[in-house]
Design a protein around this motif. Structure first.
Motif: not given
Length: 198
Positions: A141-160
């Protein structure tokens, strides 16, 4: 003195581009005029060509004129590792490092509920369908280290994670040449948490 309507229209359209204000748009418009009709035609043709020929890769969702894109079609790339990025510029940034030899998946954004961007606005479903067709061993997961990127990373982790795939996050921390005394607390904390043995 008012400028001619065609110039004003060009300035107005150029100013709609991200990062281009009215003054820069005006400079660009006058540059186009000064360069002559040949340049203007080439520029217009290039813009029309992009709109006409560029589409999403059916595998990774990057922008391409061939399907699959060059990365997905390259047999030397490791299909067992997929790097998930927010946008095509992020993919290009990772490619410039020449360190990643896997494949990519472009989300075309990051989760941002305040802006009305939820999971259905991103290419997450396409990622899940891709993993059904071609299971991967690791998702980076190489999303940006901002609030949106972190939220996306967390969401993807929970899905994957329930799919049994290893989910990793790119390291974050102090940039080369940076001084510790000027680093913010979050960056420094992440750098410490992500430390590795030498």
């Amino acid at each position: 003195m008012a400028v001619a309507d065609p110039i004003a229209r060009l300035v107005k359209e150029l100013a709609k581009l991200p990062g281009i204000g009215e003054k820069t748009a005006q400079r660009l418009a006058f540059h186009i005029l000064k360069a002559g009709p040949g340049y203007a035609g080439e520029l217009a043709g290039a813009i029309a060509g992009v709109v006409r020929d560029v589409r999403l890769c059916s595998e990774c969702q990057t922008l391409t004129d061939k399907d699959p894109c060059a990365v997905c079609a390259d047999p030397r790339r490791d299909s067992r590792i997929i790097c998930v990025v927010e946008g095509v510029p992020d993919l290009l940034a990772v490619e410039r490092t020449h360190e990643f030899r896997g494949r990519y998946h472009v989300l075309h954004g990051a989760l941002s509920p305040l802006d009305g961007i939820g999971p259905s606005e991103l290419k997450i479903r396409e990622l899940l369908l891709r993993l059904e067709r071609e299971p991967a061993e690791e998702i980076v997961v190489a999303t940006n280290p901002d609030v949106e990127g972190e939220a996306t990373a967390l969401y993807l982790t929970k899905l994957l994670k329930p799919l049994g795939v290893k989910v990793t996050r790119i390291a974050q921390g102090i940039p080369m040449g940076g001084d510790l005394e000027y680093a913010d607390q979050v960056t420094l904390a992440r750098a410490l948490a992500g430390r590795r043995e030498l």
